[in-house]
Scaffold this active site. Structure first.
Site, mmCIF file in Angstrom:
data_model
loop_
_atom_site.group_PDB
_atom_site.id
_atom_site.type_symbol
_atom_site.label_atom_id
_atom_site.label_comp_id
_atom_site.label_asym_id
_atom_site.label_seq_id
_atom_site.Cartn_x
_atom_site.Cartn_y
_atom_site.Cartn_z
ATOM 1 N N VAL A 1 7.524 -1.206 4.916
ATOM 2 C CA VAL A 1 6.517 -1.208 3.860
ATOM 3 C C VAL A 1 5.169 -1.634 4.458
ATOM 4 C CG1 VAL A 1 5.925 -2.159 1.603
ATOM 5 C CG2 VAL A 1 8.312 -1.796 2.214
ATOM 6 N N VAL A 2 4.104 -1.040 3.955
ATOM 7 C CA VAL A 2 2.765 -1.369 4.440
ATOM 8 C C VAL A 2 2.046 -2.185 3.373
ATOM 9 C CG1 VAL A 2 0.595 -0.432 5.292
ATOM 10 C CG2 VAL A 2 2.724 0.782 5.735
ATOM 11 N N LYS B 1 1.980 -3.282 8.540
ATOM 12 C CA LYS B 1 3.276 -2.614 8.394
ATOM 13 C C LYS B 1 4.369 -3.565 8.837
ATOM 14 C CE LYS B 1 4.653 1.077 10.907
ATOM 15 N NZ LYS B 1 4.644 2.498 11.273
ATOM 16 N N ASP C 1 4.678 13.376 15.533
ATOM 17 C CA ASP C 1 4.871 13.272 14.087
ATOM 18 C C ASP C 1 3.571 13.570 13.348
ATOM 19 O OD1 ASP C 1 6.456 13.026 11.897
ATOM 20 O OD2 ASP C 1 6.582 10.842 11.924
ATOM 21 N N LEU D 1 0.837 -1.203 0.000
ATOM 22 C CA LEU D 1 0.000 0.000 0.000
ATOM 23 C C LEU D 1 0.871 1.251 0.000
ATOM 24 C CD1 LEU D 1 -2.596 -1.043 2.719
ATOM 25 C CD2 LEU D 1 -2.995 -0.892 0.279
ATOM 26 N N GLY D 2 2.078 1.118 0.525
ATOM 27 C CA GLY D 2 2.949 2.280 0.580
ATOM 28 C C GLY D 2 4.156 1.981 1.436
ATOM 29 N N GLU D 3 5.033 2.981 1.523
ATOM 30 C CA GLU D 3 6.219 2.779 2.313
ATOM 31 C C GLU D 3 6.323 3.894 3.335
ATOM 32 O OE1 GLU D 3 9.563 1.691 0.112
ATOM 33 O OE2 GLU D 3 10.790 1.369 1.897
ATOM 34 N N GLY D 4 6.462 3.511 4.593
ATOM 35 C CA GLY D 4 6.576 4.514 5.647
ATOM 36 C C GLY D 4 8.008 4.610 6.119
ATOM 37 N N GLY D 5 8.199 5.368 7.182
ATOM 38 C CA GLY D 5 9.537 5.580 7.692
ATOM 39 C C GLY D 5 10.218 4.288 8.113
#
Ligand SMILES: *[C@@H]1O[C@H](CO)[C@@H](O)[C@H](O)[C@H]1NC(C)=O
Ligand SMILES: *[C@@H]1O[C@H](CO)[C@@H](O)[C@H](O)[C@H]1NC(C)=O
Ligand SMILES: *[C@@H]1O[C@H](CO)[C@@H](O)[C@H](O)[C@H]1NC(C)=O
Ligand SMILES: *[C@@H]1O[C@H](CO)[C@@H](O)[C@H](O)[C@H]1NC(C)=O
Ligand SMILES: *[C@@H]1O[C@H](CO)[C@@H](O)[C@H](O)[C@H]1NC(C)=O
Ligand SMILES: *[C@@H]1O[C@H](CO)[C@@H](O)[C@H](O)[C@H]1NC(C)=O
Ligand SMILES: *[C@@H]1O[C@H](CO)[C@@H](O)[C@H](O)[C@H]1NC(C)=O
Ligand SMILES: *[C@@H]1O[C@H](CO)[C@@H](O)[C@H](O)[C@H]1NC(C)=O
Ligand SMILES: *[C@@H]1O[C@H](CO)[C@@H](O)[C@H](O)[C@H]1NC(C)=O
Ligand SMILES: *[C@@H]1O[C@H](CO)[C@@H](O)[C@H](O)[C@H]1NC(C)=O
Ligand SMILES: *[C@@H]1O[C@H](CO)[C@@H](O)[C@H](O)[C@H]1NC(C)=O
Length: 859
Positions: free
Chosen positions: A565-566, A580, A677, A558-562
């Site tokens: 990867v999610v 995640k 954050d 779904l995406g990449e966070g800090g």
């Protein structure tokens, strides 16, 4: 004909070791010690496991080793139940699926008392059968075909006399949809036979559904067989080996007759007959016969298909007469060959008329049981049913059999419960009383429960010294008429000055993502060992292989966070989740991971993304969140998510949601939390565009009062970072307010926070500059095409600018921000909503329905 299956005979089963998978099978060897589990049965390669994870009660033992019969391995051990009236297995099944459920009981004189037990067995709230092992040296086996109506199946043993209930094995096999369909009720096996003079039973792996087929012959039968391949492709999946044989009457002109007595005699009967023509017929030959169940049906002129199965079954229940059931296959005058049949199954209907307790109530109460690890012996099986076995400390309402009972009161007083009050109590809509008094609960009471209280729920919380009874447990009183600094006044000059200073700070010490560190002083107790762990139930901890399974082996990112990867996934078949996976390279990962699990287990709020579970297995760390199908606020502002422009009204509602979530962190939970954050990518949107805050990996609690917390390393995202915190390292909730102000400015302007080519690179600086020029229209996101209430725009800008005040003491608190933003929503909705009911002006309802009117649903 009476067919009796001796468990001891299982050793003579035909052994065909196939590589068939056992998907959906549950094979429990009851009483098997965990260190011997699992094992593959040497005869049929079924993988049996210990039952210990499916039941919390009972004791285990082994049959007498001097027993004079040879038992299959799964009957050598057993579980017996010396305590409690009802003991239940709770098995995970798939709602709406029809299952073959088999339970076996071998007493085997395990206790040396030589006293055969008797007891009842229940399926969910309904009695299935009385089990009487008197004289059944080799044990008994009960089989039922049953469609499950929830994702959990309770098999319960109920003590009825002096003896303790026992159980040896539980086997559950999913069947194909649209097979064994009844008009009502479940099917109890009378017999399942294949016509053969062999002496071997057939089951898995020949039968992919692991039905046991016994050979059956009669003195008036002739058996024929073939080596040719038979096409067995219909939903019943009859084993090919079975279809390769058939019986015909010895006297070729006489009918083939099979009779039996159903149990009970007046039972309704379903019949399944499987035919295949296995002889090669000459052109001048025919086989045609009438299939007649006396008093019920006459299916005339039937001809089996050549080398292909045909299943003839009753769609309605049949009733046989007092002399039993009488099936005959009568050759028609035209037929040159006698009738034939390959296999046959007969069942009696058993009505389970009592509906289970309302599923949502059961889910919630089981959650409570797991959360508090309550080990009350009566808390097994259906909470309300049967009435005489309902759980202690709850009360139910009963209407009739066809209305599911509901739980109306729950008394958990004096239970030494610790940890927070779980929010899912609020989901039990029928509850009118919850008594939690005399415990040791802590934290604050979830807002959802307080809302229920307003609707009439009686909530007893006395005697929990550490529990805060309102959602706002801060000392600070909400001031109603908070005055924001007037932006158009001289104050803006000050802002310009401080913004310039701020910008220098950013230039001087540019922070990149690689500089993000966690303050060493951070105290995160181990999730495993924390004594507040009562909230951590088994249900939320997942193994890595389960995580692989739920994400279909990480197939949809779904995406990449800090920190990793999610991925998209499912739990419990239908619930969508975002998983995640923490990257193993991130050294700070474990700390953030623990911080996030800890925090999310402790706090629950509609505007905070909730944690479904986590995985902590060696180096595999994963966080499983509720899935937010509409992505994040940033994607929506950039038009990347759906291509449509978020209206001003939607934007305001989204920031109100986010503000409510943040307000809860600051004032609603104990100890209060700083998110650290806040940014547009951490504001996620659900299907109704309701916003929730995410990513709590940096969050930490802060001391209340005048004392400030000094951390040695600054964390956060550049651009959103409070310059005061950056300079002083003093962490307060006001740092979140600053970041929230930046979010508001992005929402208003839809411009980058820092853009070197702009006359004023930093967004705060640029907005101030535009304000002093009096150019408010050009501050706004041009995509909105002036489609907004200018009053609400001014107000939103005022709020944003007060939040980004360089001096933290001059920033408003979140409660003030929430109230001001709600007023913005009111003036904007009254502009666009001429026809809209504005009765709720005083208290805007930010419910989901509200959004549905404005936003097209994503398809
Ligand atoms: C049982 O059989 C399966 C496949 O048939 C195999 O993968 C597994 O390793 C076996 N387990 C044991 C304990 O022998
Ligand atoms: C049990 O099995 C063994 C070996 O298969 C056999 O020798 C013995 O006769 C069997 N005993 C009974 C009671 O069937
Ligand atoms: C069987 O039916 C259930 C409920 O209707 C459904 O969830 C499941 O997917 C179906 N299974 C198959 C193989 O079609
Ligand atoms: C078996 O029958 C089905 C449908 O009746 C057909 O689709 C399939 O191809 C057949 N299989 C073989 C091996 O002939
Ligand atoms: C065979 O069956 C027919 C019809 O039921 C009967 O008339 C005939 O006597 C039978 N023959 C023998 C040898 O039993
Ligand atoms: C069918 O035809 C064969 C010869 O092709 C013959 O021997 C047989 O008797 C015939 N059977 C019938 C029932 O007519
Ligand atoms: C079954 O039905 C057929 C055709 O309708 C008829 O010829 C036959 O006699 C019937 N058999 C019985 C036993 O009723
Ligand atoms: C029997 O055969 C005759 C002649 O071939 C045909 O007319 C009749 O319809 C057939 N009867 C049945 C029940 O198939
Ligand atoms: C709970 O404790 C209180 C105070 O000790 C006592 O009065 C009450 O009877 C207890 N209630 C139950 C259900 O045990
Ligand atoms: C709640 O539990 C306490 C302690 O057991 C008891 O004293 C009180 O009467 C209960 N309240 C209600 C409304 O049942
Ligand atoms: C409640 O919990 C606190 C801290 O966990 C403990 O010190 C206290 O003794 C507990 N009180 C009761 C009544 O169990």
């Amino acid at each position: 004909m009476k067919i009796h299956i001796f468990l001891a005979l299982i050793g003579t089963f035909v052994v065909i070791v196939g590589a068939q998978d056992q998907e959906g099978f549950i094979s429990l060897d009851c009483g098997l010690p965990i260190d011997e589990s699992p094992y593959n049965d040497s005869f049929n390669e079924l993988t049996f496991t210990s039952d210990s994870t499916f039941i919390q009660t009972g004791k285990i033992d082994r049959v007498d080793k001097d027993l004079s019969i040879n038992l299959s391995r799964q009957y050598m051990t057993l579980r017996y139940f010396p305590e409690g009236k009802r003991n239940c297995y709770s098995l995970d099944v798939k709602r709406g699926t029809t299952y073959l459920i088999v339970v076996s009981f071998v007493y085997g004189n395990y206790d040396g008392l030589n006293r055969d037990p008797n007891f009842d067995i229940h399926l969910g709230p309904n009695k299935w059968k009385r089990i009487d092992l008197d004289g059944e040296k080799e044990g008994t086996r009960e089989e039922i075909i049953h469609k499950v109506m929830s994702n959990s199946l309770d098999i319960c043993l109920v003590k009825t006399g002096e003896t303790f209930p026992i159980i040896s094995a539980i086997e559950i096999r999913p069947l194909k949809n649209k097979t064994y369909v009844t008009q009502s009720g479940s099917l109890m096996l009378s017999f399942r036979v294949y016509l053969s003079n062999s002496d071997a039973s057939i089951r898995y792996a020949d039968d992919v559904h692991d039905r046991i087929w016994s050979p059956f012959t009669g003195s008036s039968f002739t058996h024929i067989t073939t080596n040719l391949n038979i096409n067995n492709s219909n939903a019943y999946d009859i084993p090919k080996t079975i279809l390769q044989g058939a019986a015909t009457p010895k006297n070729a002109s006489a009918p083939l007759i099979i009779t039996w007595e159903p149990i009970p005699t007046n039972a309704e009967v379903y019949l399944y007959m499987h035919f295949a023509e296995i002889q090669t017929l000459e052109a001048n030959e025919t086989r045609q016969f009438d299939v007649i169940l006396k008093g019920n049906f006459n299916h005339s002129g039937f001809s089996p298909t050549k080398l292909k199965v045909f299943t003839l079954f009753t769609e309605e229940p049949m009733k046989c007469g007092s002399e039993g059931c009488h099936l005959q296959l009568v050759r028609t005058p035209n037929s040159t060959l006698p009738p034939l049949i390959n296999a046959l199954e007969a069942y009696s209907v058993i009505e389970f008329s009592q509906l289970e307790t309302s599923l949502s109530d059961v889910g919630a109460i089981k959650n409570i049981k797991d959360t508090y690890q309550l080990s009350k012996i009566t808390w097994q099986g259906d909470p309300c049913l049967p009435q005489y076995l309902s759980w202690e400390n709850i009360r139910c309402t009963y209407v009739d059999d066809s209305t599911p009972p509901t739980i109306i009161s729950l008394d958990l007083s004096n239970n030494s419960l610790t940890g927070p009050v779980p929010i899912f109590l609020a989901t039990m809509k029928s509850l009118s009383l919850i008594n939690l008094s005399g415990n040791n609960l802590s934290g604050s009471v979830p807002q959802a429960l307080l809302d229920r209280e307003k609707e009439g729920l009686v909530l007893k919380l006395e005697g929990n010294p550490d529990l805060c009874k309102s959602s706002f447990c801060n000392k600070e009183k909400k001031k109603k008429n908070y005055l924001l600094p007037s932006v158009a006044s001289a104050a803006s000059l000050l802002i310009v000055v401080v913004v310039v200073a701020l910008f220098f700070v950013f230039r001087k010490k540019k922070t990149g993502p690689s500089d993000l560190h966690d303050p060493p002083s951070m105290t995160v107790s181990n999730v495993e060992k924390t004594n507040q762990s009562s909230i951590i139930s088994k249900k939320i901890r997942y193994t890595y292989s389960e995580v692989q399974e739920m994400t279909n082996n990480f197939d949809k990112a779904l995406g990449e966070g800090g920190f990793g990867v999610v991925y998209h996934g499912f739990v419990n078949v239908t619930e969508q989740v975002a998983v995640k996976l923490l990257s193993q390279s991130s050294s700070q990962g474990y700390k953030h991971f623990k911080a996030e699990v800890e925090l999310l287990l402790r706090v629950h709020h509609i505007n905070l993304v909730s944690l479904v579970g986590y995985c902590d297995e060696g180096e595999h760390l994963a966080l499983i969140y509720e899935y937010m199908p509409n992505g994040d606020l940033k994607q929506h502002l950039s038009g990347k998510h759906s291509g449509f422009v978020l209206s001003w009204e939607s934007r305001l509602k989204i920031v109100v949601d986010a503000a409510l979530g943040l307000e809860y962190l600051h004032t609603g939970c104990i100890p209060p939390m700083v998110h650290r954050d806040i940014k547009t990518t951490n504001i996620l949107l659900d299907q109704h565009l309701q916003a929730k805050l995410a990513d709590f990996g940096l969050s930490r609690s802060f001391p209340i009062g005048n004392e400030k917390h000094v951390s040695t390393v600054v964390a956060g995202t550049p651009g959103y970072l409070d310059p005061e915190y950056y300079q002083t390292n003093w962490l307060t909730e006001k740092s979140d307010i600053y970041s929230f102000g930046i979010v508001l400015l992005e929402m208003i302007t839809n411009r980058p926070i820092i853009q070197q080519t702009r006359e004023k690179p930093h967004l705060v600086e640029w907005v101030s500059f535009m304000i002093t020029k009096g150019d408010i229209r050009n501050i706004m996101d041009p995509n909105l095409h002036h489609n907004y209430d200018i009053g609400s725009v001014w107000k939103a800008i005022e709020i944003a600018m007060s939040c980004v005040n360089l001096s933290s003491t001059r920033r408003p608190n979140m409660s003030q921000v929430v109230n001001e933003l709600k007023e913005c929503v009111i003036s904007e909705t009254s502009r666009i909503g001429e026809g809209r009911d504005m009765e709720s002006k005083g208290s805007v309802d930010f419910s989901k329905d509200f959004y549905n009117e404005v936003i097209p649903q994503a398809r």
